[in-house]
Design a protein around this motif. Structure first.
Motif, PDB file in Angstrom:
ATOM      1  N   ASP A 161       1.058  -0.849  -0.332  1.00 13.83           N
ATOM      2  CA  ASP A 161       0.254   0.297  -0.320  1.00 13.83           C
ATOM      3  C   ASP A 161       0.965   1.398  -0.172  1.00 13.83           C
ATOM      4  N   ARG A 162       0.730   1.647  -1.523  1.00 14.08           N
ATOM      5  CA  ARG A 162       1.703   3.439  -1.550  1.00 14.08           C
ATOM      6  C   ARG A 162       1.620   4.114   0.128  1.00 14.08           C
ATOM      7  N   GLU A 165      -1.816   4.172  -6.512  1.00 16.23           N
ATOM      8  CA  GLU A 165      -1.327   3.421  -5.532  1.00 16.23           C
ATOM      9  C   GLU A 165      -0.616   2.329  -6.097  1.00 16.23           C
TER      10      GLU A 165
END
Length: 346
Positions: free
Chosen positions: A10-11, A175
């Motif tokens: 998850d960015r 993302e």
């Protein structure tokens, strides 16, 4: 194409915990694999320097309705003949009609865009980036910009394009990808057809680093790495994923010192960009198994001067493509994600 499930990266979670360590130390230990148990500290902006994302919000708020109608778009905007405009990448294009040189923008807005641009790059590279802009298009103001989404929300992206340019500032909201999506950079120094040593090309040092690694390979490795069957189309940087089919030598075949040299090449590739984008490359590469999942190819075709200093080469993994075309001048296409399911619009 159906979206594949991401590999757990998850960015935004990453950006809250990753990005503080210097690349020199991180790559020296093994680029693409974060040290076990290490807790990364988030990078801190200098108090007197606004982050590019903050400046995108400032720019957005300054636009008149007439300006916004030409350069601001919904997140999923599809342009006729161009597809999903936000994710498009090209070697030479204008994402919107007005260039920054035109009276369409105020001086204050141009100043804000300039500061956004400078924030995307490493400070040490600004002079070289300006040299490329000056020689390729007559200055940075010949570029054009677009804003996607709402910078006041948690999803937006600023894109700047021009000759030899597609670069992004995404507010850390796109993302699963590095750089906010695929990017392009290049340079034709003085002339479109450069000599073997690419005099004056700001990006040729990357080619020099890659060729120094080639010289470290033994005969068997060189046979695997050198491709004699022509060049792939440079814009073909969509991910191959787990099916592979990569050209060249598996990085897993490299010795420890060769892998360390390849880490140095990758450090050279990401060096022009800001720290948080460098760290995103690290995280995406780690999510797909690190450099050992990649292949390295050098291409016999396009060897300027027939000197066996390979002007064209490619580093590729399941969700990682860095395609370096050095003939007749430098074009570099980049597509990095944590999952092959991220689609490309080129």
């Amino acid at each position: 194409m159906a979206q594949q499930q991401p590999l757990g990266f998850d960015r935004r979670d990453f950006l809250r915990t990753a990005g503080g360590a210097a690349l020199g130390a991180g790559m020296g230990a093994g680029f693409g694999v974060l040290p076990a148990g290490r807790v990364w500290a988030a990078p801190k902006q200098a108090a007197t320097v606004a982050a590019p994302e903050t400046l995108v919000k400032t720019l957005f708020q300054s636009l008149s309705p007439e300006q916004a109608a030409k350069v601001c778009f919904p997140w999923g905007h599809v342009a006729k003949g161009r597809g999903l405009l936000r994710t498009r990448v090209s070697a030479n294009w204008q994402i919107t009609e007005p260039s920054l040189f035109e009276d369409f923008y105020t001086d204050d807005q141009r100043h804000t865009v300039r500061k956004i641009m400078e924030g995307i790059y490493s400070p040490e590279w600004i002079e070289r980036i300006d040299k490329q802009f000056d020689e390729d298009s007559g200055g940075w103001e010949q570029n054009s910009i677009a804003i996607f989404g709402d910078p006041k929300s948690d999803q937006f992206e600023f894109v700047m394009t021009g000759r030899h340019l597609t670069v992004r500032c995404d507010g850390n909201t796109t993302e699963h990808v590095a750089f906010g999506g695929p990017i392009f950079y290049g340079h034709a120094a003085d002339t479109d057809t450069e000599g073997p040593d690419h005099p004056g090309n700001v990006y040729w040092s990357q080619g020099v680093a890659a060729n120094a690694l080639y010289q470290m390979l033994d005969g068997k490795q060189r046979d695997m790495a050198l491709v004699h069957t022509g060049l792939p189309a440079e814009q073909k940087i969509a991910f191959r994923g787990e099916r592979g089919g990569f050209q060249g030598m598996p990085v897993a075949e490299c010795s420890a010192d060769q892998k360390a040299a390849l880490q140095g090449v990758l450090k050279k590739l990401v060096e022009p960009y800001r720290e948080v984008d460098r760290q995103e490359v690290t995280a995406c590469l780690e999510a797909q198994g690190g450099l050992d999942r990649c292949h390295l190819a050098f291409y016999q075709e396009g060897d300027i001067g027939a000197d066996k200093v390979w002007d064209n080469w490619r580093l590729e993994g399941p969700a990682f493509v860095w395609h370096y075309r050095g003939a007749p001048h430098v074009h570099v296409w980049v597509n990095v994600a944590d999952s092959p399911g991220v689609e490309l619009n080129a």
